[in-house]
Design an enzyme around this catalytic site. Structure first.
Site, PDB file in Angstrom:
ATOM      1  N   GLY A  46      17.881  38.899 -12.669  1.00  0.00           N
ATOM      2  CA  GLY A  46      18.901  39.936 -12.612  1.00  0.00           C
ATOM      3  C   GLY A  46      19.274  40.349 -14.018  1.00  0.00           C
ATOM      4  O   GLY A  46      19.110  39.565 -14.968  1.00  0.00           O
ATOM      5  N   GLN A  51      24.667  43.953 -20.386  1.00  0.00           N
ATOM      6  CA  GLN A  51      23.844  42.997 -21.137  1.00  0.00           C
ATOM      7  C   GLN A  51      22.881  43.695 -22.101  1.00  0.00           C
ATOM      8  O   GLN A  51      22.346  43.060 -23.003  1.00  0.00           O
ATOM      9  CB  GLN A  51      23.042  42.103 -20.179  1.00  0.00           C
ATOM     10  CG  GLN A  51      23.905  41.148 -19.376  1.00  0.00           C
ATOM     11  CD  GLN A  51      23.070  40.281 -18.462  1.00  0.00           C
ATOM     12  OE1 GLN A  51      22.735  40.667 -17.357  1.00  0.00           O
ATOM     13  NE2 GLN A  51      22.710  39.085 -18.931  1.00  0.00           N
ATOM     14  N   CYS A 102      22.239  32.369 -17.793  1.00  0.00           N
ATOM     15  CA  CYS A 102      22.436  33.792 -18.088  1.00  0.00           C
ATOM     16  C   CYS A 102      21.544  34.196 -19.261  1.00  0.00           C
ATOM     17  O   CYS A 102      21.488  33.484 -20.267  1.00  0.00           O
ATOM     18  CB  CYS A 102      23.906  34.028 -18.428  1.00  0.00           C
ATOM     19  SG  CYS A 102      24.298  35.749 -18.779  1.00  0.00           S
ATOM     20  N   LEU A 103      20.882  35.339 -19.116  1.00  0.00           N
ATOM     21  CA  LEU A 103      20.012  35.820 -20.196  1.00  0.00           C
ATOM     22  C   LEU A 103      20.804  36.086 -21.474  1.00  0.00           C
ATOM     23  O   LEU A 103      20.242  36.087 -22.563  1.00  0.00           O
ATOM     24  CB  LEU A 103      19.292  37.102 -19.756  1.00  0.00           C
ATOM     25  CG  LEU A 103      18.258  36.941 -18.630  1.00  0.00           C
ATOM     26  CD1 LEU A 103      17.765  38.305 -18.169  1.00  0.00           C
ATOM     27  CD2 LEU A 103      17.096  36.074 -19.090  1.00  0.00           C
ATOM     28  N   HIS A 144      26.844  37.095  -9.730  1.00  0.00           N
ATOM     29  CA  HIS A 144      26.728  36.902 -11.182  1.00  0.00           C
ATOM     30  C   HIS A 144      26.679  38.264 -11.893  1.00  0.00           C
ATOM     31  O   HIS A 144      27.366  38.488 -12.883  1.00  0.00           O
ATOM     32  CB  HIS A 144      25.469  36.068 -11.465  1.00  0.00           C
ATOM     33  CG  HIS A 144      25.184  35.808 -12.905  1.00  0.00           C
ATOM     34  ND1 HIS A 144      25.266  34.551 -13.475  1.00  0.00           N
ATOM     35  CD2 HIS A 144      24.806  36.635 -13.915  1.00  0.00           C
ATOM     36  CE1 HIS A 144      24.964  34.626 -14.765  1.00  0.00           C
ATOM     37  NE2 HIS A 144      24.670  35.879 -15.054  1.00  0.00           N
ATOM     38  N   GLU A 145      25.887  39.187 -11.327  1.00  0.00           N
ATOM     39  CA  GLU A 145      25.752  40.513 -11.963  1.00  0.00           C
ATOM     40  C   GLU A 145      27.046  41.318 -11.821  1.00  0.00           C
ATOM     41  O   GLU A 145      27.452  42.019 -12.751  1.00  0.00           O
ATOM     42  CB  GLU A 145      24.575  41.281 -11.349  1.00  0.00           C
ATOM     43  CG  GLU A 145      23.220  40.595 -11.447  1.00  0.00           C
ATOM     44  CD  GLU A 145      22.884  40.089 -12.843  1.00  0.00           C
ATOM     45  OE1 GLU A 145      23.331  40.685 -13.829  1.00  0.00           O
ATOM     46  OE2 GLU A 145      22.189  39.067 -12.933  1.00  0.00           O
ATOM     47  N   HIS A 148      29.392  40.526 -14.522  1.00  0.00           N
ATOM     48  CA  HIS A 148      29.049  41.160 -15.812  1.00  0.00           C
ATOM     49  C   HIS A 148      29.709  42.535 -15.939  1.00  0.00           C
ATOM     50  O   HIS A 148      30.079  42.959 -17.032  1.00  0.00           O
ATOM     51  CB  HIS A 148      27.535  41.331 -15.934  1.00  0.00           C
ATOM     52  CG  HIS A 148      26.818  40.143 -16.516  1.00  0.00           C
ATOM     53  ND1 HIS A 148      27.122  39.620 -17.750  1.00  0.00           N
ATOM     54  CD2 HIS A 148      25.803  39.393 -16.034  1.00  0.00           C
ATOM     55  CE1 HIS A 148      26.317  38.585 -18.001  1.00  0.00           C
ATOM     56  NE2 HIS A 148      25.519  38.417 -16.972  1.00  0.00           N
TER      57      HIS A 148
HETATM   58 ZN    ZN Z   1      24.184  36.893 -16.860  1.00  0.00          ZN
END
Ligand code: ZN
Length: 173
Positions: A46, A51, A102-103, A144-145, A148
């Site tokens: 995702g 991000q 998380c990226l 999670h997204e 963000h």
């Molecule tokens: Zn994330």
């Protein structure tokens, strides 16, 4: 298409509340394509627009389509989701604990409680409304997204966060 830079918490844009998508024109289409490429390259399951330093209410998500994922998620495995202006419209009473990474926070993972089942609605890349019923890992990725988009990170709500060992495999989002 192009791979965009994934920002980390040092960049204040990651903490900003994102704005509604109102323009579904070519700039938005390019952003989607770039985000899909960036997510698959990372690799992750995702990626939310903040991000990549774009404060818009949009995310992309895609579960793997290997045999294991297919067994568990059926036809939702491998499906590419593009959500503009997503909103939770129904959540389960129960929350379940799971591990997330998380990226934007490379090298770490944590334990987070999420709703087990959700119904989420949003607009597709052309502005058409749709809804998805999700559970398990997919429901977790969507939540999670969504966080963000409000500048919230999993480390804000995690019960435990740890540094990953080199051999620890955790798909990030
Ligand atoms: Zn994330």
């Amino acid at each position: 298409m192009a791979i965009r830079t994934i920002i980390t918490p040092e960049n204040p844009l990651l903490r900003k509340r994102a704005l509604r998508v109102t323009d579904f024109g070519s700039g938005f289409q390019t952003l989607i394509d770039d985000m899909v490429e960036t997510m698959l390259d990372a690799p992750g399951v995702g990626l939310a627009a903040p991000q990549v330093a774009m404060p818009q209410r949009m995310f992309v998500a895609r579960l793997p389509d290997d045999e294991e994922a297919k067994k568990e998620y059926g036809k939702l495995a491998g499906v590419l989701f593009v959500f503009a202006n997503p909103e939770l419209i129904k959540v389960s009473k129960e929350k379940v604990e799971g591990v997330e990474a998380c990226l934007s926070i490379p090298g770490y993972a944590g334990k987070v409680d999420r709703y087990e089942r959700i119904v989420i609605k949003g607009q597709d890349r052309h502005g058409k409304e749709f809804r998805v019923k999700a559970d398990g890992w997919l429901a977790r990725v969507f939540q999670h997204e969504l966080d963000h988009l409000d500048g919230r990170l999993y480390i804000d709500i995690a019960k435990e966060v740890w540094e990953q060992k080199p051999d620890e495999e955790q798909v990030a989002e």
